[in-house]
Design a protein around this motif. Structure first.
Motif, PDB file in Angstrom:
ATOM      1  N   GLN A 269       4.411   7.137   3.591  1.00  0.00           N
ATOM      2  CA  GLN A 269       3.102   6.625   3.194  1.00  0.00           C
ATOM      3  C   GLN A 269       2.733   5.304   3.863  1.00  0.00           C
ATOM      4  O   GLN A 269       1.668   4.746   3.583  1.00  0.00           O
TER       5      GLN A 269
ATOM      6  N   TRP B  33      -6.812   6.271  -7.525  1.00  0.00           N
ATOM      7  CA  TRP B  33      -5.602   6.998  -7.144  1.00  0.00           C
ATOM      8  C   TRP B  33      -4.424   6.608  -8.029  1.00  0.00           C
ATOM      9  O   TRP B  33      -3.487   7.388  -8.203  1.00  0.00           O
TER      10      TRP B  33
ATOM     11  N   PHE C  58      -6.635  -2.073  -2.951  1.00  0.00           N
ATOM     12  CA  PHE C  58      -5.513  -2.411  -3.826  1.00  0.00           C
ATOM     13  C   PHE C  58      -5.928  -3.604  -4.666  1.00  0.00           C
ATOM     14  O   PHE C  58      -6.342  -4.633  -4.139  1.00  0.00           O
TER      15      PHE C  58
ATOM     16  N   SER D  79      -8.451   2.370   1.563  1.00  0.00           N
ATOM     17  CA  SER D  79      -7.761   2.008   0.326  1.00  0.00           C
ATOM     18  C   SER D  79      -8.218   0.637  -0.164  1.00  0.00           C
ATOM     19  O   SER D  79      -8.510  -0.247   0.639  1.00  0.00           O
TER      20      SER D  79
ATOM     21  N   LEU E 279      -5.274   1.258  -7.697  1.00  0.00           N
ATOM     22  CA  LEU E 279      -5.376   1.633  -6.287  1.00  0.00           C
ATOM     23  C   LEU E 279      -6.457   2.682  -6.159  1.00  0.00           C
ATOM     24  O   LEU E 279      -6.406   3.726  -6.819  1.00  0.00           O
ATOM     25  N   SER E 280      -7.441   2.391  -5.310  1.00  0.00           N
ATOM     26  CA  SER E 280      -8.515   3.355  -5.059  1.00  0.00           C
ATOM     27  C   SER E 280      -8.388   3.886  -3.636  1.00  0.00           C
ATOM     28  O   SER E 280      -8.053   3.141  -2.713  1.00  0.00           O
ATOM     29  N   GLN E 281      -8.662   5.162  -3.488  1.00  0.00           N
ATOM     30  CA  GLN E 281      -8.634   5.788  -2.171  1.00  0.00           C
ATOM     31  C   GLN E 281      -9.934   6.566  -1.998  1.00  0.00           C
ATOM     32  O   GLN E 281     -10.191   7.512  -2.731  1.00  0.00           O
TER      33      GLN E 281
ATOM     34  N   LEU F 266       0.829  -1.201   0.000  1.00  0.00           N
ATOM     35  CA  LEU F 266       0.000   0.000   0.000  1.00  0.00           C
ATOM     36  C   LEU F 266       0.866   1.254   0.000  1.00  0.00           C
ATOM     37  O   LEU F 266       0.588   2.212  -0.731  1.00  0.00           O
TER      38      LEU F 266
ATOM     39  N   ARG G  87       1.020   4.012  -3.053  1.00  0.00           N
ATOM     40  CA  ARG G  87       0.756   5.427  -2.783  1.00  0.00           C
ATOM     41  C   ARG G  87       1.928   6.300  -3.230  1.00  0.00           C
ATOM     42  O   ARG G  87       1.744   7.373  -3.817  1.00  0.00           O
TER      43      ARG G  87
ATOM     44  N   SER H  45      -8.409  -4.776   0.866  1.00  0.00           N
ATOM     45  CA  SER H  45      -8.848  -3.451   1.307  1.00  0.00           C
ATOM     46  C   SER H  45      -8.227  -3.153   2.658  1.00  0.00           C
ATOM     47  O   SER H  45      -7.718  -4.053   3.338  1.00  0.00           O
ATOM     48  N   SER H  46      -8.270  -1.896   3.044  1.00  0.00           N
ATOM     49  CA  SER H  46      -7.706  -1.497   4.331  1.00  0.00           C
ATOM     50  C   SER H  46      -8.693  -0.617   5.079  1.00  0.00           C
ATOM     51  O   SER H  46      -9.607  -0.033   4.481  1.00  0.00           O
TER      52      SER H  46
ATOM     53  N   TYR I 206      -6.436  -4.988   7.563  1.00  0.00           N
ATOM     54  CA  TYR I 206      -6.489  -5.369   6.160  1.00  0.00           C
ATOM     55  C   TYR I 206      -7.429  -6.556   5.966  1.00  0.00           C
ATOM     56  O   TYR I 206      -7.538  -7.423   6.834  1.00  0.00           O
TER      57      TYR I 206
END
Length: 298
Positions: free
Chosen positions: A216, A260, A244, A242, A253-255, A166, A170, A237-238, A224
């Motif tokens: 980061q 993202w 991944f 986030s 990668l989505s934020q 992650l 980032r 996911s986190s 997670y």
């Protein structure tokens, strides 16, 4: 300032803005017809892949660990020489240039930082090695069944590996977006020229990139959830919002629901580059009179 002065100031500002808008419109009209706009992300990715060192796969991870430790100043040359000796390699016989192993012995700190950064950046752009967070388990023989060995997820290793992935993803988004914005300042280059420029920028930003990974890293209490892990997709996911995903379309990668990194986007933006995509001769074909167009074959 009285109301009349304020009105005049506002009027001047509006006229200036209108003039600037007209300037931008004129520039758009003047854009050569052989230029096309493409997202910067694939160009930057290609450049970084070219910077990544090529070690033999069986020892690649071990060699890169040493190289990155050198780049960060975490080990001394004597320690690396001793490591190489354990691997059956005499550090004194290695060439100072021309071999992937050269960076382990030539004290080229900028080169070491660039190679380490490229290796880490591309580590999340390649198929996930699940062995990173698994350990072997032996099932004793029982009920006539022979002893069997298998791999089992190690939760501690999993948390550590996902945290690093992650952070790297980032950092990729941050530094690649910075490079993309800089590339936009040089409109009209060819793709090879943009790729070369991107590689140069990434190499210079390598120390910043390595520091960015540390910055980061998610908080230690981040949770997670492994959503999918098979030959086609690796998704987790986190608790920091986030998601991944690595699959056939590469890394996404989505934020907070925003792309993202991936799908041509960095931090939610495409950063299009005005590329000189065709030769000047093609422009003449686009501007030829319709009367000169070839007749169709009957």
């Amino acid at each position: 300032m009285n109301m009349k002065s304020i009105f005049v100031a506002i009027l001047i500002a509006l006229v200036a803005l209108a003039g600037y808008d007209r300037f931008l419109a004129d520039r758009a009209t003047d854009t050569p017809r052989i230029w096309l706009r493409i997202p910067a992300l694939p160009v930057i990715q290609d450049a970084v892949f070219q910077l990544a060192p090529r070690f033999d796969e069986p020892r690649k991870t071990l060699m890169m660990e040493q190289l990155c430790a050198l780049a960060r100043g975490e080990v001394k040359q004597e320690q690396v020489d001793a490591f190489l000796k354990q691997q059956g390699i005499d550090a004194q016989t290695l060439p100072r240039q021309g071999s992937p192993l050269s960076l382990l012995v030539n004290a080229d700190q900028p080169g070491q930082a660039s190679a380490c950064a490229a290796y880490l950046a591309t580590s999340v752009l390649s198929t996930v090695n699940v062995a990173e967070f698994m350990h072997p388990v032996t099932v004793p023989a029982a009920n006539g069944q022979p002893e069997q060995s298998s791999l089992q997820i190690d939760n501690a290793l999993l948390t550590s590996a996902l945290s690093v992935k992650l952070a790297v993803a980032r950092a990729n988004a941050d530094i690649f977006a910075l490079i993309a914005a800089e590339l936009q300042r040089s409109p009209g280059l060819t793709i090879p020229q943009y790729r070369e420029r991107a590689g140069q920028l990434f190499a210079r930003l390598a120390p910043t990139y390595l520091q960015r990974i540390k910055e980061q890293l998610p908080p230690a209490n981040t949770q997670y959830k492994l959503l999918q892990m098979d030959d086609n997709r690796f998704v987790f996911s986190s608790s920091v919002g986030s998601v991944f995903e690595f699959g056939r379309n590469g890394l996404v990668l989505s934020q907070g629901g925003i792309v993202w990194y991936g799908k041509g986007r960095l931090m939610g933006q495409e950063y299009p580059l005005p590329v000189e995509f065709f030769s000047a001769a093609v422009k003449d074909l686009l501007t030829s009179p319709t009367s000169q167009q070839p007749t169709s074959i009957q």
